[in-house]
Write a protein that holds these residues in place. Structure first.
Motif, PDB file in Angstrom:
ATOM      1  N   UNK A  43       4.463   8.550   2.262  1.00 42.40           N
ATOM      2  CA  UNK A  43       4.728   9.973   2.060  1.00 42.40           C
ATOM      3  C   UNK A  43       4.215  10.706   3.294  1.00 42.40           C
ATOM      4  N   UNK A  44       4.829  11.862   3.568  1.00 41.84           N
ATOM      5  CA  UNK A  44       4.318  12.672   4.673  1.00 41.84           C
ATOM      6  C   UNK A  44       4.345  14.135   4.266  1.00 41.84           C
ATOM      7  N   UNK A  98       0.834  -1.209   0.000  1.00 39.31           N
ATOM      8  CA  UNK A  98       0.000   0.000   0.000  1.00 39.31           C
ATOM      9  C   UNK A  98       0.862   1.250   0.000  1.00 39.31           C
ATOM     10  N   UNK A  99       0.313   2.291  -0.593  1.00 40.09           N
ATOM     11  CA  UNK A  99       0.986   3.592  -0.609  1.00 40.09           C
ATOM     12  C   UNK A  99       0.213   4.511   0.339  1.00 40.09           C
ATOM     13  N   UNK A 100       0.928   5.026   1.335  1.00 41.69           N
ATOM     14  CA  UNK A 100       0.264   5.760   2.414  1.00 41.69           C
ATOM     15  C   UNK A 100       0.703   7.221   2.393  1.00 41.69           C
ATOM     16  N   UNK A 101      -0.244   8.102   2.676  1.00 36.75           N
ATOM     17  CA  UNK A 101       0.083   9.521   2.876  1.00 36.75           C
ATOM     18  C   UNK A 101      -0.299   9.898   4.301  1.00 36.75           C
ATOM     19  N   UNK A 102       0.661  10.398   5.067  1.00 30.62           N
ATOM     20  CA  UNK A 102       0.372  10.899   6.410  1.00 30.62           C
ATOM     21  C   UNK A 102       0.393  12.424   6.344  1.00 30.62           C
ATOM     22  N   UNK A 103      -0.644  13.042   6.881  1.00 25.78           N
ATOM     23  CA  UNK A 103      -0.756  14.501   6.841  1.00 25.78           C
ATOM     24  C   UNK A 103      -0.342  15.077   8.200  1.00 25.78           C
ATOM     25  N   UNK A 104       0.631  15.993   8.179  1.00 25.86           N
ATOM     26  CA  UNK A 104       1.107  16.630   9.406  1.00 25.86           C
ATOM     27  C   UNK A 104       2.623  16.587   9.461  1.00 25.86           C
ATOM     28  N   UNK A 105       3.187  17.194  10.485  1.00 30.06           N
ATOM     29  CA  UNK A 105       4.659  17.234  10.536  1.00 30.06           C
ATOM     30  C   UNK A 105       5.204  17.388  11.940  1.00 30.06           C
ATOM     31  N   UNK A 106       4.495  16.861  12.925  1.00 29.87           N
ATOM     32  CA  UNK A 106       4.956  16.972  14.312  1.00 29.87           C
ATOM     33  C   UNK A 106       5.414  15.634  14.864  1.00 29.87           C
TER      34      UNK A 106
END
Ligand code: AMP
Ligand code: GLY
Length: 420
Positions: A29-30, A1-9
């Protein structure tokens, strides 16, 4: 699976780290990520609040699952917008995220469904608000209705302080539109515990308890911050209290949201005060906590991606979630001056010398000219597991000794409350 995580903390670093352990995952990806996340995922220069930019990215890059960390994109409706385009996304819809986005809404919900919380009133008018403060007396708590990045809650010890808070919010527009209404609450005392739960809108699977340390200085002194450290489990949170919280708070709230036509899917976070009269809800969040996630996810044995897929599919009841018995503790290293004004760009040294087994979750960091430099108020969260809290404290503080940057400061008493 290709995952995108949103945020940067720090929360997102912990999410990326845990998601990366799933055998189902091929690429993460983030957006926007940070320097630590960049070591285990590909960071994309898109803000967590740029919903259209994120949507274009997800469509163009065949993302199979998007995981949303912070509250702002959730309240902007990222989940609704992604779903409309047929994209799988972990988090509540805009209408469900209102449980965090509007305290007037969440208090109204609790009152309608008898979910235990502090007595309160909601006001847009200064005079009426002032009258209510006279009625309930001080200390009291004045809160901006909307999102205020954790700064919208004012504990007022005197009538003068409470009136000044009303003046700032209702007349001075200190929090802009988020402060068009205020919530005035009875002041509660006790120990605070964060209980997070996965839910698919019907089934509720609680995580393990955690305690945050909101104040900047040792012994809970000084102003509130985003969180200076956390530990899990919280020993004050007994199995008896858990039974009450699970039934009267978490399950009751998920049922209430469904009944209101706002089914809640994702992580429901209850901030609780354990009062003499039982646990009461201080607030709900519609997402993972920061820094709670940095101590909860290291204890999770089950594949997080499998859990998230079950939440989205609505079959969470088929999943058995397992936790490690070990304790976890996270100490946040902050920039000099935080939570007031602070500088960025200080070179961070010693990251490579931290002993094996200690997790360094990055929050405000970035790569620059071959170094890792500070890029925010909360810079790093040093996390350790131990057979108990005492061992976790020892290890986390051993880890921190290796790291230096100009102005760095951190609390020396994270976890102390768990021992007393
Ligand atoms: P909230 O964002 O609503 O959780 O509030 C932030 C912090 O303010 C909480 O973690 C508590 O420490 C404190 N707080 C909020 N509501 C109350 C209350 N009714 N009584 C005492 N403290 C409160
Ligand atoms: N730790 C508090 C929060 O995530 O809101």
């Amino acid at each position: 699976m290709r995952i995108l995580v949103v945020g940067g903390g720090g929360r997102e670093h912990a999410l990326v780290w845990k998601i990366g352990q799933s055998p189902k995952v091929e690429k993460i990806y983030c957006a926007p990520g940070n320097a630590g996340i960049g070591q285990i995922a590909e960071c994309i220069d898109i803000s967590a609040e740029d919903i259209n930019g994120l949507l274009d990215f997800a469509l163009q890059n065949n993302i199979d699952l998007t995981v949303v960390g912070p509250e702002v994109p959730l309240t902007l409706g990222i989940v609704d917008i992604f779903r409309e385009k047929g994209l799988k996304v972990f988090g509540p819809t805009q209408k469900a995220a209102e449980i965090e986005g509007s305290k007037a809404f969440s208090k109204g919900l609790m009152s309608k469904y008898n979910i235990p919380t502090a007595r309160y009133g909601v006001f847009a008018d200064y005079k009426e608000a002032q009258g209510f403060i006279r009625e309930i007396g001080v200390p009291c708590v004045v809160k901006a209705d909307g999102l205020a990045a954790g700064k919208g809650v004012l504990i007022c010890l005197t009538k003068e302080e409470a009136e000044a808070a009303l003046e700032d919010i209702l007349v001075g527009n200190k929090f802009g539109a988020a402060g068009r209404k205020v919530i005035i609450e009875e002041y509660l005392t006790g120990q605070e515990v964060s209980m997070l739960a996965f839910t698919d809108g019907k089934c509720v699977r609680p995580m393990v308890s955690a305690q945050d340390h909101k104040r900047i200085y040792d012994n809970d002194q000084g102003p509130n911050t985003g969180g200076m450290g956390a530990y899990s489990p919280a020993p004050v949170y007994t199995p008896e209290i858990h039974e009450i919280v699970l039934k009267d708070v978490l399950e009751a709230t998920v049922q209430a949201m469904a009944q209101e036509g706002r089914p809640f899917q994702g992580v429901l976070y209850a901030g609780l005060m354990l009062t003499e009269k039982g646990p009461k809800v201080l607030e709900f969040n519609a997402r993972f906590g920061d820094p709670e996630t940095q101590v909860v996810l290291p204890r999770l044995k089950t594949d997080l991606v499998e859990i998230m897929e079950a939440v989205i599919a609505g079959n969470l009841d088929n999943i058995n979630i397992e936790w490690l018995p070990e304790a976890a503790l996270c100490v946040v290293m902050a920039a000099g001056g935080y939570p007031e004004k602070y500088e960025k760009g200080k070179v961070i040294k010693g990251l490579d010398e931290v002993p094996e087994g200690i997790l360094v979750f990055h929050a405000g960091t970035k790569s620059a000219n071959g170094s890792i430099v500070t890029n925010g108020g909360r810079v790093l969260g040093i996390t350790a597991l131990g057979k108990d809290i005492t061992e976790a404290i020892e290890k986390a503080y051993q880890g921190i000794k290796h790291i230096q940057f100009e102005g760095a400061h951190y609390r020396r008493d994270i976890g102390a409350k768990a021992l007393s």
